[in-house]
Design an enzyme around this catalytic site. Structure first.
Site, PDB file in Angstrom:
ATOM      1  N   SER A 194     -41.903  28.886   5.346  1.00  0.00           N
ATOM      2  CA  SER A 194     -43.210  28.672   4.708  1.00  0.00           C
ATOM      3  C   SER A 194     -44.323  28.743   5.746  1.00  0.00           C
ATOM      4  O   SER A 194     -45.394  29.296   5.490  1.00  0.00           O
ATOM      5  CB  SER A 194     -43.254  27.307   4.020  1.00  0.00           C
ATOM      6  OG  SER A 194     -42.319  27.236   2.995  1.00  0.00           O
TER       7      SER A 194
ATOM      8  N   LYS B 150     -51.582  16.785   5.696  1.00  0.00           N
ATOM      9  CA  LYS B 150     -52.881  16.289   5.236  1.00  0.00           C
ATOM     10  C   LYS B 150     -53.608  17.342   4.415  1.00  0.00           C
ATOM     11  O   LYS B 150     -54.213  17.054   3.407  1.00  0.00           O
ATOM     12  CB  LYS B 150     -53.723  15.837   6.433  1.00  0.00           C
ATOM     13  CG  LYS B 150     -53.205  14.538   7.008  1.00  0.00           C
ATOM     14  CD  LYS B 150     -54.334  13.620   7.458  1.00  0.00           C
ATOM     15  CE  LYS B 150     -53.818  12.245   7.826  1.00  0.00           C
ATOM     16  NZ  LYS B 150     -52.973  12.248   9.047  1.00  0.00           N
TER      17      LYS B 150
ATOM     18  N   ARG C 224     -30.855  28.257   8.318  1.00  0.00           N
ATOM     19  CA  ARG C 224     -31.052  29.707   8.457  1.00  0.00           C
ATOM     20  C   ARG C 224     -30.453  30.214   9.746  1.00  0.00           C
ATOM     21  O   ARG C 224     -29.880  31.297   9.803  1.00  0.00           O
ATOM     22  CB  ARG C 224     -32.555  30.035   8.461  1.00  0.00           C
ATOM     23  CG  ARG C 224     -33.237  29.804   7.142  1.00  0.00           C
ATOM     24  CD  ARG C 224     -34.723  29.727   7.327  1.00  0.00           C
ATOM     25  NE  ARG C 224     -35.078  28.570   8.166  1.00  0.00           N
ATOM     26  CZ  ARG C 224     -36.292  28.110   8.318  1.00  0.00           C
ATOM     27  NH1 ARG C 224     -37.297  28.710   7.737  1.00  0.00           N
ATOM     28  NH2 ARG C 224     -36.535  27.064   9.069  1.00  0.00           N
TER      29      ARG C 224
ATOM     30  N   HIS D  12     -36.036  29.871  -0.080  1.00  0.00           N
ATOM     31  CA  HIS D  12     -35.855  28.685  -0.928  1.00  0.00           C
ATOM     32  C   HIS D  12     -35.189  29.067  -2.246  1.00  0.00           C
ATOM     33  O   HIS D  12     -34.264  28.410  -2.704  1.00  0.00           O
ATOM     34  CB  HIS D  12     -37.217  28.040  -1.255  1.00  0.00           C
ATOM     35  CG  HIS D  12     -37.899  27.388  -0.092  1.00  0.00           C
ATOM     36  ND1 HIS D  12     -39.222  27.605   0.200  1.00  0.00           N
ATOM     37  CD2 HIS D  12     -37.443  26.521   0.845  1.00  0.00           C
ATOM     38  CE1 HIS D  12     -39.561  26.880   1.266  1.00  0.00           C
ATOM     39  NE2 HIS D  12     -38.498  26.225   1.682  1.00  0.00           N
TER      40      HIS D  12
END
Ligand code: PNS
Length: 185
Positions: free
Chosen positions: A130, A43, A92, A19
């Site tokens: 991530s 969530k 990517r 990032h």
């Protein structure tokens, strides 16, 4: 340098070196780059939006034309509200392409005036995501080089029990293999 603002939207849970690489590249071609964190993307995120905001602000403190913000709802609506003209996304590997193409075309359908621009992060980050960083950290594994140091520290704090468990296993390992060796002989 392209005049006006571009938005770089994402979940950034957590921000990775990939990032950051893309933010650096984007900041060189757009007059202003707004990194926009989606609220409520999952969530139970690992990091709260406030934590992600703080980490990204720290990481981009020396980039004068980069601003960090958050948004809810449709990304194109947020982009319009800040008069952004471009959406920046990273690709990517070819595996990202299908999803990114779908998203870019849907966003174009929703708001034809917004253009999506793709950039490639450095190839050394082509496997960094991530999700995988979270998975490695949740198992107490090393994430050095995958995320900036400030993120690495925060992950260590968050996943402290996992790292302690892994450390304990490592300390125990020689004793366990000695036990096994004795059993065999
Ligand atoms: O980090 P991610 O998960 O790749 O980011 C995806 C993100 C946040 C860019 C995307 O899910 C998004 O824009 N969500 C907001 C809701 C929206 O506008 N959906 C329509 C996009 S096709």
């Amino acid at each position: 340098m392209i005049k006006g603002s571009a938005i770089y939207p994402g979940s950034f849970d957590p921000p990775t070196n990939g990032h950051l690489d893309l933010i650096q590249r984007g900041s060189k071609i757009f007059e202003e780059l707004v990194v926009a964190i989606l609220r409520n993307s999952e969530k139970s995120p690992t990091f709260s939006v406030a934590e992600r905001l703080e980490m990204l602000r720290t990481l981009t403190a020396d980039m004068k034309n980069v601003r960090i913000d958050m948004f809810d709802g449709l990304m194109v609506e947020y982009a319009k509200s800040i008069d952004a003209t471009c959406i920046l996304r990273g690709i990517r590997a070819i595996s990202d392409y299908e999803y990114e193409l779908q998203m870019a075309l849907m966003n174009r359908k929703l708001e034809p005036t917004l253009e999506t621009v793709f950039m490639m992060p450095a190839d050394k980050y082509s496997y960094v995501s991530s999700r995988l960083v979270r998975e490695v950290a949740q198992a107490g594994g090393p994430v050095k080089g995958l995320v900036p140091e400030v993120v690495e520290e925060k992950l260590r704090e968050k996943m402290d029990p996992a790292y302690k468990l892994r450390d304990a296993r490592m300390i125990d390992a020689p004793a366990r293999s000695e036990k096994k060796r004795k059993k065999k002989s």
